[in-house]
Design an enzyme around this catalytic site. Structure first.
Site, mmCIF file in Angstrom:
data_model
loop_
_atom_site.group_PDB
_atom_site.id
_atom_site.type_symbol
_atom_site.label_atom_id
_atom_site.label_comp_id
_atom_site.label_asym_id
_atom_site.label_seq_id
_atom_site.Cartn_x
_atom_site.Cartn_y
_atom_site.Cartn_z
ATOM 1 N N ILE A 170 0.878 -1.178 0.000
ATOM 2 C CA ILE A 170 0.000 0.000 0.000
ATOM 3 C C ILE A 170 0.908 1.219 0.000
ATOM 4 O O ILE A 170 1.899 1.262 0.740
ATOM 5 C CB ILE A 170 -0.952 0.006 1.217
ATOM 6 N N THR B 74 1.537 7.244 2.047
ATOM 7 C CA THR B 74 2.340 8.296 2.668
ATOM 8 C C THR B 74 3.339 8.922 1.695
ATOM 9 O O THR B 74 3.942 8.244 0.866
ATOM 10 C CB THR B 74 3.097 7.732 3.873
ATOM 11 N N THR C 287 6.126 0.297 3.483
ATOM 12 C CA THR C 287 6.525 -1.023 3.953
ATOM 13 C C THR C 287 6.436 -2.044 2.821
ATOM 14 O O THR C 287 5.427 -2.105 2.119
ATOM 15 C CB THR C 287 5.630 -1.467 5.125
ATOM 16 N N GLU D 114 -6.247 -2.150 9.002
ATOM 17 C CA GLU D 114 -4.822 -1.963 9.273
ATOM 18 C C GLU D 114 -4.592 -1.641 10.745
ATOM 19 O O GLU D 114 -3.715 -2.225 11.398
ATOM 20 C CB GLU D 114 -4.263 -0.837 8.401
#
Length: 436
Positions: free
Chosen positions: A160, A163, A197, A280
């Site tokens: 995902i 950010t 990540t 999440e």
């Protein structure tokens, strides 16, 4: 930490594993917990510290977990049963995919955190937990047909990507743009994503982009190719904790993406991102609570043996006081997490998002506070040993619990705003009903 059997040290296990009655756990859940603990220990937990020191979990571990269907538990419950059965996936360590509920999810996330380190498990699960679910829930049939067979089986990896250097918890101000070509067949994506990540290993990113004007209404979600795709450059970032998580900086320079890669519709981005955050935040809260267990139980065990001033540390009232305060926070947190998992198992997804979104945000924020308390207590009680790199391993993960999925202060504010909205809606209904 015992390999497979429950650990008898106080605070080391959830109450149901210490033989205490539990209203949420069935015999089937217990069977899965035993199988999950054995699998996780053999394939991850016993090597976690070694791999964290090395900085990377070996690639074969991801494939081992995928072959056993042991990354599917990271997805929201209920699982996408029709898709899984089409792909020949019928069970997860003996649990039929159609029987999977959020209590199983909680058990899985708890067991995956038994090393006390979030990086090793985080190196495996980000795609299944955060990248794939928006495609399952909001993707068109055509989009799902193109991506889900490879993603659900682990042949391809996803992440995902929300950010940015200047926009993290403030999702509405994302600046990465996706502009349609003159023929309307492609988007041209430009911008940067940061702290992503698993990005470095991912073939695709489920990415938040700006297809419209300013603010939340201009956001959309695209499946953007990453590995070896023209215009995409990626590099790993050095972080203090979660070292094996593959934290990545992504630069996008005129990246060409088919218009058919859009998830949902243009302008749906904020809604998709926010509902994805609920899941999440919940699984982060479960894993973080287990990390707190590892820290506090390690300190408890140490204090039973370590002597100072002619007594064991456990004979010192001030030590018992510290352990008691941290333990109360820990067990309270776990009881709340169990409650939310049970509630989600008995609500529709839509009702769960509406009623529990704010509380889940609050639980995620609180779990990180509890981890910080337990890790700080452990470091203090370990004394000099707690000041070593190994001794501070869990403490270094604390910022990784307090920031991702929405930073702590943002989530505290969000939770109350959500609760106010629910109250106002209920009040409006009461007023209307009283007029009838």
């Amino acid at each position: 930490m015992a390999a497979n059997s429950p650990n008898p040290v106080p605070f080391s296990e959830p109450p149901y594993l210490r033989g205490l009655p539990n209203p949420y756990i069935t015999p089937a859940h217990l069977r899965f917990q035993k199988a999950c603990r054995k699998f996780a220990w053999e394939n991850l937990i016993q090597h976690a510290m070694e791999w964290e020191k090395a900085g990377t979990v070996p690639e074969h571990v991801f494939h081992t977990f995928c072959k056993a269907n042991m990354l599917l538990p990271n997805m929201p419950a209920p699982l996408p049963v029709d898709w899984l059965k089409r792909l020949g996936i019928n069970d997860i360590l003996g649990v039929k995919v159609e029987d999977w509920d959020y209590t199983y999810t909680g058990i899985y996330c708890d067991e995956m955190g038994r090393s006390g380190l979030s990086g090793p498990s985080g190196s495996l699960n980000a795609g299944f937990a955060f990248g794939i679910p928006p495609i399952v829930k909001f993707g068109s049939k055509e989009l799902q047909e193109r991506f889900l067979p490879d993603l659900l089986t682990g042949k391809k990896r996803a992440c995902i990507a929300i950010t940015e250097p200047e926009a993290g918890s403030d999702v509405a101000n994302i600046t990465t743009t996706a502009v349609k070509t003159a023929d309307g067949k492609h988007y041209i994506v430009n911008g940067t994503k940061k702290w992503i990540t698993n990005g470095i290993w991912s073939d695709y990113a489920t990415m938040a982009v700006r297809t419209g004007g300013k603010g939340a209404s201009g956001l959309s979600v695209l499946v953007v190719p990453l590995k070896n795709h023209p215009g995409v450059s990626m590099r790993r970032l050095k972080v203090s904790g979660q070292i094996t998580g593959g934290t990545t900086y992504i630069e996008l320079d005129d990246v060409k993406v088919p218009v058919s890669n859009i998830v949902g519709k243009e302008g749906d981005g904020m809604r998709i991102i926010m509902t994805n955050f609920n899941h999440e935040r919940l699984i982060i809260a479960v894993g973080v609570t287990r990390q707190a267990r590892v820290a506090l139980s390690a300190a408890f065990s140490y204090c039973l043996k370590r002597e100072a001033f002619g007594k064991t540390l456990m004979d010192q009232p001030v030590v018992r006081h510290r352990l008691a305060k941290a333990g109360a926070e820990l067990e309270t947190m776990w009881a709340w997490v169990e409650q939310i998992l049970y509630q989600l198992s008995h609500m529709t997804k839509e009702e769960g998002d509406r009623q529990l979104g704010g509380l889940t945000a609050l639980a995620k924020a609180k779990s990180a506070m509890v981890l910080n308390e337990c890790a700080q207590v452990a470091v203090l009680l370990f004394g000099g040993n707690g000041f070593t790199q190994t001794g501070q391993a869990i403490l270094r993960d604390v910022p990784g619990a307090r920031i991702p999925g929405g930073s702590e202060d943002v989530l505290l504010d969000l939770s109350v705003r959500q609760l106010v909205k629910i109250y106002q809606a209920q009040e409006k209904k009461l007023v209307q009903s009283s007029k009838i």
